[in-house]
Each structure stands twice: as C-alpha cells, then as structure tokens.
Design a protein around this motif. Structure first.
Motif, short mmCIF file in Angstrom:
data_model
loop_
_atom_site.label_atom_id
_atom_site.label_comp_id
_atom_site.label_asym_id
_atom_site.label_seq_id
_atom_site.Cartn_x
_atom_site.Cartn_y
_atom_site.Cartn_z
N PRO A 92 0.81 -1.21 0.00
CA PRO A 92 0.00 0.00 0.00
C PRO A 92 0.86 1.27 0.00
O PRO A 92 0.57 2.23 -0.73
N LEU A 93 1.94 1.24 0.76
CA LEU A 93 2.86 2.39 0.79
C LEU A 93 3.42 2.65 -0.60
O LEU A 93 3.47 3.79 -1.07
N SER A 94 3.81 1.56 -1.28
CA SER A 94 4.33 1.71 -2.65
C SER A 94 3.28 2.32 -3.56
O SER A 94 3.59 3.14 -4.42
N GLY A 95 2.02 1.88 -3.37
CA GLY A 95 0.93 2.43 -4.19
C GLY A 95 0.82 3.94 -4.00
O GLY A 95 0.64 4.69 -4.96
N ARG B 38 -9.24 5.96 1.19
CA ARG B 38 -10.21 5.73 0.11
C ARG B 38 -9.62 4.83 -0.96
O ARG B 38 -10.26 3.90 -1.44
N SER B 39 -8.37 5.12 -1.35
CA SER B 39 -7.81 4.30 -2.43
C SER B 39 -7.49 2.88 -1.96
O SER B 39 -7.50 1.94 -2.74
N MET B 40 -7.22 2.72 -0.66
CA MET B 40 -6.94 1.37 -0.15
C MET B 40 -8.21 0.54 -0.03
O MET B 40 -8.25 -0.62 -0.42
N LEU B 44 -8.59 -3.44 -1.02
CA LEU B 44 -8.38 -4.43 0.03
C LEU B 44 -9.32 -5.63 0.02
O LEU B 44 -8.84 -6.77 0.11
N PRO B 45 -10.64 -5.44 -0.10
CA PRO B 45 -11.53 -6.61 -0.04
C PRO B 45 -11.16 -7.66 -1.08
O PRO B 45 -11.09 -8.86 -0.78
#
Lengths: 160, 171
Positions: A92-95, B38-40, B44-45
């Motif tokens: 996620p950090l990379s994203g 929001r973007s995560m 994630l699901p």
C-alpha cells in the motif's frame, strides 16, 4: 482496478460452483485476516499521512525524479535492504508513492530488495547457511533486484 | 491491541479538533489520511478474498509430493510452487529449506526455494498486484524468477565438492 474486481468475482464464481462450503470457508478466512490487519493498517496510514505532511510532495518528487533516476534506485534499494516491512504495509505504501510520482523502477528496487535482501535478518540467515554463503546469497539477491528494477524501468519507458 | 486503539483515538481526536479550530496542519494530515484510506479500501476486499480462496483450494501436500521429481526443470517448477504457498517470509522459509536439505534436495533447488519464497509468495503478490498493478507483478516475477533459478544453479556449481552444509538454525 476493474481487472482486480473482475478476477475476484470470476474466482468467487468458479469456487462457488465447485464447492459452496469451501467458498464460505474462504470468505471467513478472508474476513478473519482482514480484521486482524485492520488496526496495524490504520496506524500505517496514520503514520504515512503525517510523514507526507512533514515531507512535502515537491521534496519527494524532486529527489525521486528524472534527473536523479539512478539515485532514486540507489536510495530505494538501500531502504529496501535495511528495513523489514511486512508486505501488507510495503505494498500500500508503494501504491501511495507511485501516485506521488515515484518511478516504477524505484518501487521495484524497493520492494524486491525488501523481500530478498536482509541486513537485519542476517543473524537468522547465518544460523542456517553460515556467514560466507549468507553474504553471497544476499549479494546475488541484490543483483537480481537491481536487474529486475532496471528491466521494469525499461518496460515502463522510464529510462532510455 | 489496546495501545493501537489508543493511538488511533488520539489521532482521531487530533484531526477532529483541528477541523473545529481550523488548524491547518491537522486538517492536511487528516485529508492525507482519508485520501489514502479511500484508495486502499477499494482494493483491500479483493486482495483478501483472493488470498482466502487460495488458502482453501491449494493444498501444500500435493506440491510436496512432486518435489522428488527426477527431471530437474520440473523440480524447480514444483519448488517455486511450494515457495508460493509459504506464509511469513524468510523466518519460515529457512526452517522449511532445512527440512528440504535433510530430505536430500539439491543445492540449487534449496536456494531456488529460499529466494522464491521471498519474492513469489501468492498472498504477497496478490497484495502487490492490487496496489501497484498486475503488469508490475508479472514483469517482476517473469524477470526475477528465471534469474533466481539461474543463480541457484551457478551457486550449486560453485559449492559442489566444497562440502556444503546447512545448519538447523540454532547456532
């Protein structure tokens, strides 16, 4: 993004047709993992939100951009080799970094060294392989990570 | 667990108060947080559902059965498959590699397993593909895995006849 959803739905459908029970178990597992990671995940986002406030985007982009392409790969692989971050934090950090304009090449150098090269885990590895082979293995891994990063940069048209 | 919740609460209170008194840095931090969240949340699901399905449908035992393959190319493929099911990274990979060593696996197969379990774990790759992109993951695997096999073969050539030993990790 849409592809990920399409794949998920497709896999779920196939799984459900083959065995509704197994699918239910899979979904339960997914939920359990998700709820277990939720708190550390939120904390990671909190930290990142503060870091991005303290280090403005312009600075990051300046140091990670065109003229300093190679420097950014060097920095990224150094960070990756030294730190140990679980994948659910690193990706996620990379994203986020990617959205801020950091190159795929640097991200690749970071994530691959993170997974393959371990300076902090050196003592653990040494206990299995001995000092000499541990050093050799880590050097080979660093080489593989750099080649992979450069190839990634080439394919995404970030270099040449 | 408790510490984490307290940390999150402090953060939430800080951002809320910043909003009320229009404290700019606090508002910016909060905005950052919600943009990231929001973007995560949209990705994630999917990542977790795919990981859950993988765990239910792929059985390690089936893969382990094939590790004795005589044909060497197949042995690499199976050991990469085995490594893709490793959970927990290097800390778990070394004990497994040690048991492979005890069972008489070739040096090159051992090193392929160790490196592949660092870079080719399925749950990890699902996460990567979700956040960075499928293309990125495919490029990474297609380039690094052959290099891993190649370097493991070279390493075996280098170590053959030099009395290679693996230890049980208690030293």
């Amino acid at each position: 993004m849409i592809i990920i959803y399409a794949i998920t739905v497709l896999l779920l459908l196939i799984s459900f047709i083959k065995s509704p029970q197994k699918t239910k178990v899979a979904l339960k597992k997914a939920w359990k993992k998700f709820s277990k990671l939720l708190l550390p995940f939120l904390i990671m986002l909190m930290l990142v939100s503060v870091v991005f406030f303290l280090i403005p985007e312009e600075t990051i982009v300046k140091y990670m951009n065109d003229e300093s392409k190679w420097f950014s790969v060097f920095l990224a692989s150094t960070f990756g080799s030294i730190s140990i971050l679980p994948g659910f934090v690193a990706y996620p950090l990379s994203g986020i970094l990617l959205k801020k304009g950091i190159s795929y090449m640097a991200i690749s150098a970071f994530t691959t060294t993170l997974m393959m090269v371990g300076i902090i885990t050196f003592p653990i590895e040494k206990a299995y392989l001995g000092t000499k082979i541990t050093i050799i293995r880590n050097l080979i891994s660093l080489g593989i990570a750099l080649i992979t990063a450069i190839a990634t940069g080439l394919i995404y048209g970030e270099i040449l | 667990m408790k510490k984490q919740i307290i940390l999150i609460l402090i953060y939430a209170i800080f951002v809320s108060i910043s909003l009320i008194v229009s404290f700019d840095p606090g508002i910016q931090i909060g905005t950052n947080f919600f943009n990231f969240l929001r973007s995560m949340i949209t990705v994630l699901p999917c990542a977790f559902i795919i990981i859950g399905l993988f765990e239910v449908w792929v059985k390690r035992e089936t893969i382990e059965k094939h590790l004795g393959e005589d044909s060497s190319m197949k042995a690499y493929l199976w050991v990469i498959l085995l490594s893709s099911t490793t959970v927990g990274g290097i800390i778990v990979a070394f004990p497994v590699a040690y048991s492979l060593y005890k069972k008489g696996a070739k040096i090159s197969v051992l090193f392929t397993y160790i490196s592949a379990s660092a870079i080719g774990r399925i749950p990890m790759t699902v996460f990567e593909a979700s956040f960075i992109g499928i293309k990125f993951s495919v490029i990474r695997l297609l380039i690094s895995l052959p290099l891993v096999i190649l370097s493991s073969i070279l390493l075996e050539k280098l170590l053959k006849g030099k009395d290679f030993k693996m230890y049980d990790g208690t030293r």
